[in-house]
Design a protein around this motif. Sequence first.
Motif, PDB file in Angstrom:
ATOM      1  N   LEU A  29       1.140  -1.157  -0.480  1.00  9.37           N
ATOM      2  CA  LEU A  29      -0.235   0.021   0.089  1.00  9.37           C
ATOM      3  C   LEU A  29       0.950   0.983   0.002  1.00  9.37           C
ATOM      4  CD1 LEU A  29      -2.583   1.764   0.547  1.00  9.37           C
ATOM      5  CD2 LEU A  29      -2.573   1.270   2.572  1.00  9.37           C
ATOM      6  N   PHE A  30       1.809   1.411   0.614  1.00 10.05           N
ATOM      7  CA  PHE A  30       2.818   2.209   0.924  1.00 10.05           C
ATOM      8  C   PHE A  30       3.641   3.446  -0.660  1.00 10.05           C
ATOM      9  CE2 PHE A  30       2.132   0.644   5.089  1.00 10.05           C
ATOM     10  CZ  PHE A  30       2.201   1.268   5.532  1.00 10.05           C
ATOM     11  N   ILE A  31       3.691   2.242  -1.266  1.00  8.21           N
ATOM     12  CA  ILE A  31       4.344   2.763  -2.788  1.00  8.21           C
ATOM     13  C   ILE A  31       3.104   2.534  -3.626  1.00  8.21           C
ATOM     14  CG2 ILE A  31       5.924   1.057  -4.750  1.00  8.21           C
ATOM     15  CD1 ILE A  31       7.167   1.530  -1.758  1.00  8.21           C
ATOM     16  N   VAL A  32       1.684   2.478  -3.641  1.00  5.89           N
ATOM     17  CA  VAL A  32       1.123   2.387  -4.319  1.00  5.89           C
ATOM     18  C   VAL A  32       0.219   4.000  -4.014  1.00  5.89           C
ATOM     19  CG1 VAL A  32      -1.534   1.967  -4.466  1.00  5.89           C
ATOM     20  CG2 VAL A  32       0.331   0.169  -4.715  1.00  5.89           C
ATOM     21  N   LEU A  33       0.608   4.321  -2.642  1.00  7.37           N
ATOM     22  CA  LEU A  33      -0.169   5.501  -2.216  1.00  7.37           C
ATOM     23  C   LEU A  33       1.196   6.869  -2.820  1.00  7.37           C
ATOM     24  CD1 LEU A  33       0.107   4.851   2.366  1.00  7.37           C
ATOM     25  CD2 LEU A  33      -2.262   5.832   0.265  1.00  7.37           C
ATOM     26  N   ILE A  34       2.337   5.874  -3.026  1.00  3.86           N
ATOM     27  CA  ILE A  34       3.669   7.510  -3.931  1.00  3.86           C
ATOM     28  C   ILE A  34       2.772   7.613  -5.118  1.00  3.86           C
ATOM     29  CG2 ILE A  34       5.693   7.759  -4.469  1.00  3.86           C
ATOM     30  CD1 ILE A  34       6.829   6.044  -2.404  1.00  3.86           C
ATOM     31  N   ALA A  35       3.086   6.794  -6.128  1.00  2.00           N
ATOM     32  CA  ALA A  35       1.755   6.440  -7.280  1.00  2.00           C
ATOM     33  C   ALA A  35       0.991   7.416  -7.858  1.00  2.00           C
ATOM     34  CB  ALA A  35       1.826   5.764  -7.721  1.00  2.00           C
TER      35      ALA A  35
END
Length: 221
Positions: free
Chosen positions: A82-88
């Motif tokens: 989720l945390f990488i998806v948040l950056i995107a």
Amino acid sequence: MFGFMVTADGGLTTAGYVITVIAGIILFFLAIYFAGKNSDKKKLTTRQLVFCAVAIALAFITSYLKIFKLPWGGSVTLCSMLFIVLIANWYGVGTGIMAGFAYGILQFIQEPYILSFFQVCCDYILAFAALGLAGLFAKQSHGLLKGYIIAVIARGAFHSLGGYLYWMSYIPDNFPKSLTAVYPILYNYSYLLAEGIITVIIISVPAVSRALTQVKRAALQ
């Protein structure tokens, strides 16, 4: 060529770990730097780069919080993707891919397994960089939810590709012969979808959704 770095079991030697950690640190900061350069909107500010770095760090930390782990790699973690998806979702596809690339390097350092260069690319670099595709839906209604689902599917596609190329010999003897052709897909999506469902439920909770909206506003300042 890489005999001094890789053991006979596919792990890293002491020299391999030292070289990988040094290279990983360098590539991690380069990825963060280029994430700022490749923002879909404009160059990221120092504050926004800090948000990226914190999100990647949280992804790495939560990747250690495993609900369960499969024998040949892969595990259900506490929402680490989720945390990488948040950056995107905050900064777009380009920045998300670079953040996923940096995260993939950290994952390789955390649990390296080497069969070939391309297998490493599939399982670590490309699979985690694919999480950045979540940014395609950043401006849409329920963009985080849609982006997360696509990110999970995209990551699984690269893991499955690596499975077909390098992991077919690891099929358990008791696995149904009629399903052999889809073993890499079933194996990889079993843990990815399990984590995905847990995460989707969490981010769909109204209080969590509102909190993530507030975090996005702060991240875009």
